[in-house]
Each structure stands twice: as C-alpha cells, then as structure tokens.
Design a protein around this motif. Structure first.
Motif, PDB file in Angstrom:
ATOM      1  N   CYS A 105       0.834  -1.210   0.000  1.00 31.86           N
ATOM      2  CA  CYS A 105       0.000   0.000   0.000  1.00 31.86           C
ATOM      3  C   CYS A 105       0.866   1.256   0.000  1.00 31.86           C
ATOM      4  CB  CYS A 105      -0.917   0.019   1.216  1.00 31.86           C
ATOM      5  SG  CYS A 105      -2.229  -1.217   1.219  1.00 31.86           S
ATOM      6  N   GLU A 109       0.855   4.057  -2.912  1.00 28.65           N
ATOM      7  CA  GLU A 109       0.276   5.349  -2.531  1.00 28.65           C
ATOM      8  C   GLU A 109       1.301   6.470  -2.659  1.00 28.65           C
ATOM      9  OE1 GLU A 109      -3.190   3.730   0.531  1.00 28.65           O
ATOM     10  OE2 GLU A 109      -1.301   4.506   1.337  1.00 28.65           O
ATOM     11  N   ILE A 115      -5.483   2.598  -3.395  1.00 24.57           N
ATOM     12  CA  ILE A 115      -5.443   1.156  -3.158  1.00 24.57           C
ATOM     13  C   ILE A 115      -6.786   0.681  -2.624  1.00 24.57           C
ATOM     14  CG2 ILE A 115      -4.336  -0.733  -1.894  1.00 24.57           C
ATOM     15  CD1 ILE A 115      -2.397   0.472  -3.739  1.00 24.57           C
ATOM     16  N   VAL A 127      -3.231  -3.019   6.354  1.00 28.64           N
ATOM     17  CA  VAL A 127      -3.161  -2.117   5.196  1.00 28.64           C
ATOM     18  C   VAL A 127      -2.857  -0.705   5.698  1.00 28.64           C
ATOM     19  CG1 VAL A 127      -4.754  -3.481   3.782  1.00 28.64           C
ATOM     20  CG2 VAL A 127      -5.655  -1.685   5.279  1.00 28.64           C
ATOM     21  N   CYS A 131      -6.094   3.060   2.583  1.00 32.82           N
ATOM     22  CA  CYS A 131      -6.570   1.951   1.751  1.00 32.82           C
ATOM     23  C   CYS A 131      -8.072   1.741   1.930  1.00 32.82           C
ATOM     24  CB  CYS A 131      -5.821   0.677   2.132  1.00 32.82           C
ATOM     25  SG  CYS A 131      -6.355  -0.801   1.253  1.00 32.82           S
TER      26      CYS A 131
END
Length: 222
Positions: A105, A109, A115, A127, A131
C-alpha cells in the motif's frame, strides 16, 4: 515483502463502490477459505513447483495456479513498465490478507495510486490508513475460518454474495453481531441467474442496501 502474484492486468472495476473505475488488479496466490462458488479456485494452493517469472505471469492467456514472487518495488516497476494508465490498484486473490499489505500500500500510494483490498474478512487486515477495504464476509465456509471483528471494523464497505434467503439472514446476523449496520452494504448475486438477481434487488430495496451486479461479467471483460 515478497508477494505471490497469480495475475496482473488493467481493466474496469465491476463491483462495489468503485464500479466503472479503471483499475489495475493484482491477484495474490493462496486461500484457505474454501468458498464453494469461488470463481478463482486456481489461486487456492501455493506450490513451489508453480513459481514462474513475473513476465510469464503477465503473458498468461488462461487461468492457472502459476505464480511469481515479487516485492512491492518490483510490482510498481512492473506496472510502470506496462504503461498502464489506471491509478487505482485492486489487491485481490485468493485471500490477500494472508499477507502484510502495508508495504505494498505504502509503495503505491507514495507513487500516486489509490489502493483497494478485497478480502473475506477471515484474516487480520494489515493495510495503510488510506486503503479502501472491501470485506466480502465468508460465513461457514469449508475452510472453517471465522470472520474477524477487526476486519469488519476496518471495512469501508461490505459486499456479500447471495443466492438464497439464508445468505441474507447470515449477513444480517453478522452485521448485528459486530454492530456494523452503519456500513455501506452491497449485495451481489452469486450468479447471473434471474432468481438470484431478483432476490438481491428486492433485499436491497427492503434494507436500503446497494446492488453490485459484477458489471465486468455482463460486458465480457476480465
């Protein structure tokens, strides 16, 4: 982290809140949940003899259990090398939350991607804060795994496959169990058959839920 990659491809997201969003799907290998209606059973088992190079994963023309081990940096490099234009990444499986997804992630990002993770809710969801988590709770499946409170709490949306009233009853009981009735709920017919679709439509109207009809299957894309 090394992630076992079964598939990578660019398409249109056909389910849930992001329906219609150009997306890059990263499908991970491995899943012990055991859903009887699963349409990706080739991702269940992880065999070392099935390991291949990432270029061979990208070249797949049919579903197989072959996978490639890649780090988050290698996956970002692969996406860039493919020249894909979508800026939304969907991490799916298999069961992606068998892995710690935070490095994946963060890497994407930081490179300007959003994501989304699609999970059964039977593993802790690791995560990033940004996310988007789609939990499709798998209740009383063959693998015997329980849906976790942490997964339901982290969910941004609940997406539940239905074919019978029993599936609806299971979902309502789960939402009550975890005090999650405030979450956005999507019902998704397990098949494109009229009976399942009508059940989903009627239940959505009765409960002020939303309908997810797997648009990609109706228009014939991956």
């Amino acid at each position: 982290m090394n992630y076992k990659i079964n598939e990578m491809f660019e398409t249109i997201q056909g389910e849930g809140s992001f329906t219609g969003q150009p997306s890059i799907f990263i499908r991970l290998q491995g899943c012990p949940v055991g859903c009887s209606w699963c349409d990706t059973k080739h991702t269940w088992d992880v065999e070392q003899s099935d390991e291949i190079a990432i270029v061979d994963v990208l070249a797949k023309t049919q579903e197989t259990s072959k996978w490639s081990a890649s780090s988050e940096e290698q996956l970002l490099d692969t996406v860039k090398a493919q020249g894909w234009q979508a800026k939304h990444i969907v991490i799916t499986g298999g069961e992606p939350c068998m892995y710690d997804l935070r490095p994946l992630c963060d890497t994407f990002e930081n490179a300007g991607y959003s994501i989304q993770v699609e999970t059964s809710g039977t593993f802790e969801v690791l995560v990033s804060d940004k996310c988007w988590v789609t939990v499709s709770p798998k209740i009383n499946m063959k693998g015997g795994l329980e849906v976790l409170a942490q997964a339901i709490d982290r969910a941004n949306e609940i997406k539940h496959p239905v074919a019978t009233e029993h599936h609806v009853d299971e979902l309502k009981a789960l939402l009550n169990q975890f005090n999650a009735n405030h979450k956005p709920v999507y019902l998704q017919p397990i098949s494109q058959k009229q009976r399942a679709t009508e059940l989903a439509i009627n239940t959505c109207i009765a409960n002020n839920w939303r309908l997810s009809i797997q648009v990609h299957k109706y228009i014939g894309i991956e």
